[in-house]
Design a protein around this motif. Structure first.
Motif, PDB file in Angstrom:
ATOM      1  N   CYS A  20       0.971  -1.108  -0.064  1.00 44.12           N
ATOM      2  CA  CYS A  20      -0.013  -0.071  -0.066  1.00 44.12           C
ATOM      3  C   CYS A  20       0.804   1.072  -0.056  1.00 44.12           C
ATOM      4  O   CYS A  20       0.654   2.035  -0.778  1.00 44.12           O
ATOM      5  N   LEU A  21       1.756   1.412   0.941  1.00 45.60           N
ATOM      6  CA  LEU A  21       2.640   2.444   0.951  1.00 45.60           C
ATOM      7  C   LEU A  21       3.433   2.611  -0.420  1.00 45.60           C
ATOM      8  O   LEU A  21       3.614   3.781  -0.609  1.00 45.60           O
ATOM      9  N   TRP A  22       3.998   1.468  -0.809  1.00 42.24           N
ATOM     10  CA  TRP A  22       4.786   1.780  -2.207  1.00 42.24           C
ATOM     11  C   TRP A  22       4.292   2.276  -3.344  1.00 42.24           C
ATOM     12  O   TRP A  22       4.470   3.515  -3.845  1.00 42.24           O
ATOM     13  N   PHE A  23       3.008   1.519  -3.408  1.00 37.79           N
ATOM     14  CA  PHE A  23       2.301   1.979  -4.831  1.00 37.79           C
ATOM     15  C   PHE A  23       1.509   3.083  -4.682  1.00 37.79           C
ATOM     16  O   PHE A  23       1.720   3.978  -5.795  1.00 37.79           O
ATOM     17  N   THR A  24       1.080   3.744  -3.607  1.00 42.87           N
ATOM     18  CA  THR A  24       0.435   4.753  -3.464  1.00 42.87           C
ATOM     19  C   THR A  24       1.418   5.960  -3.325  1.00 42.87           C
ATOM     20  O   THR A  24       1.035   7.081  -3.985  1.00 42.87           O
ATOM     21  N   GLY A  25       2.544   5.499  -2.797  1.00 42.97           N
ATOM     22  CA  GLY A  25       3.521   6.599  -2.511  1.00 42.97           C
ATOM     23  C   GLY A  25       4.190   6.822  -3.918  1.00 42.97           C
ATOM     24  O   GLY A  25       4.412   8.298  -4.390  1.00 42.97           O
ATOM     25  N   VAL A  26       4.404   5.832  -4.903  1.00 45.71           N
ATOM     26  CA  VAL A  26       5.007   6.231  -6.072  1.00 45.71           C
ATOM     27  C   VAL A  26       3.975   7.087  -7.111  1.00 45.71           C
ATOM     28  O   VAL A  26       4.419   7.999  -7.646  1.00 45.71           O
ATOM     29  N   THR A  27       2.528   6.781  -6.820  1.00 43.72           N
ATOM     30  CA  THR A  27       1.663   7.288  -7.543  1.00 43.72           C
ATOM     31  C   THR A  27       1.601   8.803  -7.411  1.00 43.72           C
ATOM     32  O   THR A  27       1.282   9.870  -8.128  1.00 43.72           O
ATOM     33  N   LEU A  28       1.775   9.206  -6.030  1.00 50.25           N
ATOM     34  CA  LEU A  28       1.528  10.672  -5.502  1.00 50.25           C
ATOM     35  C   LEU A  28       2.914  11.219  -5.826  1.00 50.25           C
ATOM     36  O   LEU A  28       2.674  12.272  -6.451  1.00 50.25           O
ATOM     37  N   VAL A  29       3.893  10.727  -5.732  1.00 50.06           N
ATOM     38  CA  VAL A  29       5.136  11.621  -6.311  1.00 50.06           C
ATOM     39  C   VAL A  29       5.276  11.813  -7.729  1.00 50.06           C
ATOM     40  O   VAL A  29       5.355  12.632  -8.071  1.00 50.06           O
ATOM     41  N   ILE A  30       4.988  10.703  -8.611  1.00 48.90           N
ATOM     42  CA  ILE A  30       4.915  10.846 -10.185  1.00 48.90           C
ATOM     43  C   ILE A  30       3.808  11.884 -10.505  1.00 48.90           C
ATOM     44  O   ILE A  30       4.035  12.777 -11.238  1.00 48.90           O
TER      45      ILE A  30
END
Length: 206
Positions: A157-167
């Motif tokens: 959850c942290l990885w995929f949502t974090g990558v999405t928000l940053v990009i």
């Protein structure tokens, strides 16, 4: 708590390497409105966590017991992954009027089906996940299985949502021409993954 943290760190190490899932999430963050990109990330999280649970509790054993099931998944997965890659390679720069409108969201059904394919239709991920998570499960006390797999799920959850928000936050720095080439590079990498899956199928068949 140590078992939860162990699951969290192992989960991050498991999902972080660039693969079809990450390319799919990055592509959505670049080409979709932020809400839809986050929804895409959550759909990927759902399938990724379900895969982790299945691997943790031994779905790889089913594929080993029934080789025909693995062969079908291998063939279908390779064809669909190749189709995704070809679609990205054919990306064209949007006309000015479409740029002004902003990116158009894909349908939820298409998002979910693609997320399922890039997560579940990869036999190598099933086998590797089973071996890795299964090996950890053997070493865990029975009472600590839930905290460990909970940490793995949180990592996803942290990885995929974090990558999405940053990009998504820095998406405006990407010009339409750059985004087209990013799509094409992603498509080429995905084609490599699809080719490897197809080669594995053909090698096992012949």
């Amino acid at each position: 708590m140590p078992y939860f943290l162990q699951g969290l760190t192992m989960g991050l190490a498991y999902v972080a390497p660039i693969g079809v899932q990450n390319l799919f999430v990055i592509n959505a963050a670049l080409n979709q409105p932020r809400r839809r990109a986050l929804l895409t990330a959550l759909v990927v999280v759902f399938f990724d966590v379900s895969l982790a649970l299945a691997c943790f509790f031994g779905v790889g054993a089913v594929m080993e017991a029934f080789p025909a099931v693995g062969m079908v998944v291998l063939l279908v997965g390779s064809v669909i992954v190749l189709a995704i890659g070809i679609g990205l390679l054919r990306t064209k720069e949007q006309p000015p009027e479409q740029e002004a409108e902003g990116p158009r969201p894909t349908s939820l059904a298409k998002t979910a089906s693609t997320a399922f394919v890039v997560t579940w239709c990869n036999p190598q991920a099933l086998i590797d996940g089973t071996m890795m998570l299964g090996a950890f499960r053997v070493t865990l006390p029975a009472a600590q299985s839930a905290p460990f797999i909970g940490g793995v799920g949180l990592a996803s959850c942290l990885w995929f949502t974090g990558v999405t928000l940053v990009i998504s936050l820095f998406r405006r720095k990407f010009t339409p021409k750059v985004m087209v080439w990013i799509n094409r590079v992603c498509g080429a990498v995905i084609l490599v993954y699809g080719g490897r899956l197809l080669w594995s199928f053909l090698s096992a068949l012949f």
